[in-house]
Design an enzyme around this catalytic site. Structure first.
Site, PDB file in Angstrom:
ATOM      1  N   LYS A 175      -4.092   9.485  11.048  1.00 20.75           N
ATOM      2  CA  LYS A 175      -3.510  10.468   9.373  1.00 20.75           C
ATOM      3  C   LYS A 175      -3.764   8.542   8.211  1.00 20.75           C
ATOM      4  O   LYS A 175      -3.468   7.993   8.219  1.00 20.75           O
ATOM      5  CB  LYS A 175      -2.233  10.236   9.812  1.00 20.75           C
ATOM      6  CG  LYS A 175      -1.335  10.853   8.670  1.00 20.75           C
ATOM      7  CD  LYS A 175      -0.227  10.681   8.368  1.00 20.75           C
ATOM      8  CE  LYS A 175       0.143   9.648   7.038  1.00 20.75           C
ATOM      9  NZ  LYS A 175      -0.502   9.243   5.859  1.00 20.75           N
ATOM     10  N   GLY A 228      -0.285  -1.096   5.833  1.00 20.79           N
ATOM     11  CA  GLY A 228       0.165  -0.361   4.420  1.00 20.79           C
ATOM     12  C   GLY A 228       1.511  -1.371   3.898  1.00 20.79           C
ATOM     13  O   GLY A 228       1.252  -2.541   4.104  1.00 20.79           O
ATOM     14  N   SER A 229       2.231  -0.904   2.932  1.00 22.58           N
ATOM     15  CA  SER A 229       2.901  -1.691   3.048  1.00 22.58           C
ATOM     16  C   SER A 229       4.125  -2.323   3.888  1.00 22.58           C
ATOM     17  O   SER A 229       4.390  -1.950   4.422  1.00 22.58           O
ATOM     18  CB  SER A 229       3.657  -0.868   1.671  1.00 22.58           C
ATOM     19  OG  SER A 229       4.414  -0.045   1.826  1.00 22.58           O
ATOM     20  N   VAL A 232       6.823  -0.022   4.328  1.00 22.33           N
ATOM     21  CA  VAL A 232       7.186   1.090   5.205  1.00 22.33           C
ATOM     22  C   VAL A 232       6.828   0.571   6.848  1.00 22.33           C
ATOM     23  O   VAL A 232       7.468   1.254   7.841  1.00 22.33           O
ATOM     24  CB  VAL A 232       5.569   2.216   5.113  1.00 22.33           C
ATOM     25  CG1 VAL A 232       5.854   3.268   5.998  1.00 22.33           C
ATOM     26  CG2 VAL A 232       6.371   2.767   3.998  1.00 22.33           C
ATOM     27  N   GLY A 233       5.625  -1.245   6.790  1.00 18.19           N
ATOM     28  CA  GLY A 233       6.658  -1.459   7.723  1.00 18.19           C
ATOM     29  C   GLY A 233       7.336  -1.748   8.193  1.00 18.19           C
ATOM     30  O   GLY A 233       7.230  -1.553   9.721  1.00 18.19           O
ATOM     31  N   GLU A 250      -0.293  -4.187   9.549  1.00 11.37           N
ATOM     32  CA  GLU A 250      -1.806  -5.483   8.524  1.00 11.37           C
ATOM     33  C   GLU A 250      -0.194  -5.085   7.360  1.00 11.37           C
ATOM     34  O   GLU A 250      -1.188  -3.016   6.334  1.00 11.37           O
ATOM     35  CB  GLU A 250      -2.697  -4.494   8.415  1.00 11.37           C
ATOM     36  CG  GLU A 250      -2.859  -5.184   9.962  1.00 11.37           C
ATOM     37  CD  GLU A 250      -3.714  -6.615  10.429  1.00 11.37           C
ATOM     38  OE1 GLU A 250      -2.612  -7.254   9.472  1.00 11.37           O
ATOM     39  OE2 GLU A 250      -3.312  -7.057  10.993  1.00 11.37           O
ATOM     40  N   CYS A 284      -5.121  -5.601  -0.382  1.00 10.55           N
ATOM     41  CA  CYS A 284      -4.105  -6.645   0.671  1.00 10.55           C
ATOM     42  C   CYS A 284      -4.362  -7.914   0.172  1.00 10.55           C
ATOM     43  O   CYS A 284      -3.769  -8.603   0.315  1.00 10.55           O
ATOM     44  CB  CYS A 284      -4.246  -5.698   1.203  1.00 10.55           C
ATOM     45  SG  CYS A 284      -5.460  -5.997   2.377  1.00 10.55           S
ATOM     46  N   GLU A 386       4.507  -8.066  -5.081  1.00  4.90           N
ATOM     47  CA  GLU A 386       3.251  -6.751  -4.891  1.00  4.90           C
ATOM     48  C   GLU A 386       3.454  -6.013  -5.558  1.00  4.90           C
ATOM     49  O   GLU A 386       3.586  -5.510  -5.743  1.00  4.90           O
ATOM     50  CB  GLU A 386       3.333  -6.879  -3.111  1.00  4.90           C
ATOM     51  CG  GLU A 386       1.342  -6.638  -3.384  1.00  4.90           C
ATOM     52  CD  GLU A 386       1.300  -5.211  -2.068  1.00  4.90           C
ATOM     53  OE1 GLU A 386       2.147  -4.622  -1.664  1.00  4.90           O
ATOM     54  OE2 GLU A 386       0.025  -6.107  -1.130  1.00  4.90           O
TER      55      GLU A 386
HETATM   56  P1  NAD Z   1       1.959   3.097   1.646  1.00  5.25           P
HETATM   57  O1  NAD Z   1       2.926   2.132   2.275  1.00  5.25           O
HETATM   58  O2  NAD Z   1       2.516   3.396   0.747  1.00  5.25           O
HETATM   59  O3  NAD Z   1       1.421   4.002   2.908  1.00  5.25           O
HETATM   60  C1  NAD Z   1       0.355   3.062   3.914  1.00  5.25           C
HETATM   61  C2  NAD Z   1       0.461   4.777   4.761  1.00  5.25           C
HETATM   62  O4  NAD Z   1       1.552   5.114   5.718  1.00  5.25           O
HETATM   63  C3  NAD Z   1      -0.470   5.853   4.307  1.00  5.25           C
HETATM   64  O5  NAD Z   1      -0.865   7.014   5.121  1.00  5.25           O
HETATM   65  C4  NAD Z   1       0.894   6.411   4.179  1.00  5.25           C
HETATM   66  O6  NAD Z   1       1.261   8.196   4.373  1.00  5.25           O
HETATM   67  C5  NAD Z   1       2.282   6.181   4.738  1.00  5.25           C
HETATM   68  N1  NAD Z   1       3.187   6.635   5.984  1.00  5.25           N
HETATM   69  C6  NAD Z   1       4.572   6.360   4.346  1.00  5.25           C
HETATM   70  N2  NAD Z   1       5.029   6.323   4.991  1.00  5.25           N
HETATM   71  C7  NAD Z   1       5.510   6.361   5.766  1.00  5.25           C
HETATM   72  C8  NAD Z   1       6.290   6.555   6.848  1.00  5.25           C
HETATM   73  N3  NAD Z   1       7.857   6.397   6.452  1.00  5.25           N
HETATM   74  N4  NAD Z   1       5.958   6.540   8.057  1.00  5.25           N
HETATM   75  C9  NAD Z   1       4.837   6.567   9.186  1.00  5.25           C
HETATM   76  N5  NAD Z   1       3.873   6.480   7.995  1.00  5.25           N
HETATM   77  C10 NAD Z   1       3.642   6.141   6.464  1.00  5.25           C
HETATM   78  O7  NAD Z   1       0.874   1.954   1.252  1.00  5.25           O
HETATM   79  P2  NAD Z   1      -0.182   2.217   0.341  1.00  5.25           P
HETATM   80  O8  NAD Z   1       0.468   2.317  -1.184  1.00  5.25           O
HETATM   81  O9  NAD Z   1      -0.881   4.025   0.301  1.00  5.25           O
HETATM   82  O10 NAD Z   1      -1.267   0.935   0.357  1.00  5.25           O
HETATM   83  C11 NAD Z   1      -1.162  -0.623  -0.129  1.00  5.25           C
HETATM   84  C12 NAD Z   1      -0.151  -0.916   1.200  1.00  5.25           C
HETATM   85  O11 NAD Z   1      -1.368  -1.317   2.048  1.00  5.25           O
HETATM   86  C13 NAD Z   1      -0.048  -2.505   0.008  1.00  5.25           C
HETATM   87  O12 NAD Z   1       1.719  -3.034   0.197  1.00  5.25           O
HETATM   88  C14 NAD Z   1      -1.331  -3.005   0.715  1.00  5.25           C
HETATM   89  O13 NAD Z   1      -0.832  -4.683   0.719  1.00  5.25           O
HETATM   90  C15 NAD Z   1      -0.601  -2.602   2.384  1.00  5.25           C
HETATM   91  N6  NAD Z   1      -2.527  -3.246   2.178  1.00  5.25           N
HETATM   92  C16 NAD Z   1      -2.255  -3.767   3.267  1.00  5.25           C
HETATM   93  C17 NAD Z   1      -3.712  -3.870   4.362  1.00  5.25           C
HETATM   94  C18 NAD Z   1      -3.279  -5.794   5.024  1.00  5.25           C
HETATM   95  O14 NAD Z   1      -4.768  -5.643   5.845  1.00  5.25           O
HETATM   96  N7  NAD Z   1      -2.717  -6.750   5.414  1.00  5.25           N
HETATM   97  C19 NAD Z   1      -4.903  -3.936   3.668  1.00  5.25           C
HETATM   98  C20 NAD Z   1      -4.756  -3.001   2.670  1.00  5.25           C
HETATM   99  C21 NAD Z   1      -3.530  -2.998   2.240  1.00  5.25           C
END
Ligand code: NAD
Length: 495
Positions: A175, A228-229, A232-233, A250, A284, A386
């Site tokens: 996804k 992701g963030s 959410v993580g 991550e 990130c 962030e």
């Molecule tokens: P996000 O957390 O909003 O979304 C990431 C993914 O998770 C998307 O596909 C989103 O649709 C999905 N998602 C959102 N809510 C969810 C839920 N409740 N259950 C399951 N999936 C869900 O992040 P973003 O805005 O897409 O990306 C930016 C963030 O990602 C920043 O915090 C950045 O630091 C982080 N990031 C981390 C790394 C790393 O490797 N550490 C790399 C790139 C980005």
């Protein structure tokens, strides 16, 4: 031109979704709709997981070198289509073409690295304590892997997950972020053309709340690999925990670059500009804090402001452009809100930028000025949270110990950097900085796929992507004992 893209579920491209459609808009020119996508939810995820589960017993028995040959072929197709993929990615995500080429290149590098693992996947052979007995350990695939990815690296991050997972013998439900599904569609097309069995790779575009949650909650998804963030993580870790499923996270960062008095200042300046404003600060690993030693602080800040002011902001497909737009309206509003926090709540000094760019062609997209705050203190919100935009907070320190204290004063721990010519200081930094990645005399961005990628503290939960370390996410260890004595031998008893 706008394309109609489709999900790929259970071996078929499907163009309807139970959650309606998603539109994919060019953030540099919002008149352009890059594509329309069906939005999936629990129903589509259910079908995708069932297909992946069905394929798994067959795929896991394909010899790993053969699985790896398919990933190598995917790498060759990425090479062949690199330019068109980069152009599409710039249109859907906004970062400049040089960087989207780099994003595809990272996918290519991952293909070479992961396909090499098909002929390694090393386990151990060890001596046994009883006679005529043989001991070894082997990596086994885990099952169906759910991959949930962000929008900032639409090709590289999915390949970090999908390529090694497939080489290890798992099947996949993928996804992508709602803002960047077009690159995801292209990646799945390439995997299919390379020879991945259709049901081994499933693509469900959709929102995090619908498609994402459905992947996390599905009992037949054995592993969730999420980038992701941190917000959410945390939720995903809690939900995954209820099912006792493996969750690799991550997450966010608040990365800093230290510049000591003895540093090569021109080099450090180039590093700070690239680290802070590359990808519009939406990495990130972006440099969002700059920690300057007292002796060079004023000189460095003046040079930095001078250079950042001249950065050419615009459409990433135009030549000479150095910084693209924010990904979308909401992200630009977040950036602006942090500028307001920096001024009104933190009372830092806004030294450059701070505004949306809205004149002329800028009005077409989500552009924001390169922004620098000075007189920032380590505990301020703009030095803690962030922002994910082109905003750099400069913090003045008196010596190395204070620099490391400031560096570590964050809940995150992803990337870090120090510029110094003092080898002793460099080694102390390598030892004492709390981060998954430390660069010496290089910016905070620029990871290579053969080294582990990930962070400490709120940046993750101990897993690492890339390198051979990613195999620990996508395999289970099995210990195997072969007793060829022909009699019962009792470990720890028959010595
Ligand atoms: P996000 O957390 O909003 O979304 C990431 C993914 O998770 C998307 O596909 C989103 O649709 C999905 N998602 C959102 N809510 C969810 C839920 N409740 N259950 C399951 N999936 C869900 O992040 P973003 O805005 O897409 O990306 C930016 C963030 O990602 C920043 O915090 C950045 O630091 C982080 N990031 C981390 C790394 C790393 O490797 N550490 C790399 C790139 C980005």
């Amino acid at each position: 031109m706008s394309d109609q893209y489709r999900n790929f579920i259970a071996g078929r491209w499907v163009n309807t979704g139970t959650q309606g459609t998603l539109t994919n808009i060019n953030p540099a020119d919002t008149r352009e709709m890059v594509g329309v996508f069906p939005a999936g939810g629990a129903e589509e995820v259910g079908e995708a997981v069932a297909a992946a589960k069905d394929e798994y017993p067959k795929w896991r028995l394909v010899p790993a070198p053969r699985r790896a040959d398919i990933i190598k072929r995917a790498g060759e197709l990425l090479v062949q289509h690199k330019e068109e993929l980069a152009r599409l990615m710039t249109r859907e995500m906004g970062k400049i073409i040089v960087e989207t080429r780099g994003d595809v290149q990272e996918g290519i590098d991952t293909a070479w690295y992961a396909s090499g693992e098909g002929r390694r996947l090393f386990g151990d052979t060890v001596p046994c304590e009883l006679p005529d007995k043989f001991g070894m350990s082997a990596r086994m695939p885990v099952g169906v892997c759910g991959m949930i990815t962000p929008w900032n690296f639409p090709m590289a991050i999915p390949t970090w997950k999908i390529f090694p997972a497939l080489v290890c013998g798992n099947t996949v439900v993928f996804k992508p972020a709602s803002d960047t599904p077009a690159t995801a569609v292209k990646l799945v097309e390439i995997l299919l053309e390379a020879g991945v069995p259709p049901k081994a790779i499933n693509l469900v575009c959709g929102s995090g709340g619908k498609a994402g949650d459905a992947i996390v909650d599905h009992p037949d998804v054995a592993v969730v690999s999420f980038t992701g963030s941190s917000e959410v993580g945390r939720k995903i870790a809690a939900r995954g925990g209820e099912h006792l499923k493996r969750v690799s996270l991550e997450l966010g960062g608040k990365n800093a670059q230290i510049v000591m008095d003895d540093a090569d200042l021109e080099l450090a300046l180039e590093g700070a500009l690239w680290g802070a404003f590359g990808t519009t600060g939406q990495r990130c690993t972006a440099t969002s804090r700059l920690i300057l030693q007292d002796g060079i602080h004023d000189k460095f800040v003046n040079a930095l402001i001078d250079r950042a002011r001249k950065l050419r902001v615009g459409n990433g497909l135009d030549s000479g452009i150095e910084m693209g737009p924010c990904i979308n309206k909401a992200q630009r509003e977040t950036v602006k809100s942090y500028v307001d926090i920096g001024i009104n709540e933190d009372r830092a000094t806004l030294a450059l930028g701070g505004h949306e760019l809205t004149q002329g062609d800028y009005a077409l997209g989500w552009f924001f000025e390169p922004t620098i705050f000075i007189d920032v203190k380590s505990g301020m919100r703009i030095a803690q949270e962030e922002i994910f935009g082109p905003v750099l907070s400069v913090i003045r320190v008196k010596d190395f110990d204070e620099a490391v204290r400031v560096m570590n004063n964050t809940m995150y721990g992803l990337s870090s950097s120090i510029y110094t010519r003092d080898v002793n200081m460099a080694f102390r930094a390598m030892r004492d900085i709390e981060a998954g990645i430390t660069y010496i005399n290089g910016p905070t961005i620029g990871a290579e796929v053969q080294l582990p990628f990930g962070g400490v503290k709120a940046t993750g939960n101990g897993h690492r992507e890339a390198s051979h370390t990613v195999l620990d996410t996508f395999t289970e260890w099995k210990s195997i004992y072969v007793d060829f004595s022909g009699k019962l031998q009792r470990a720890q008893i028959d010595t």
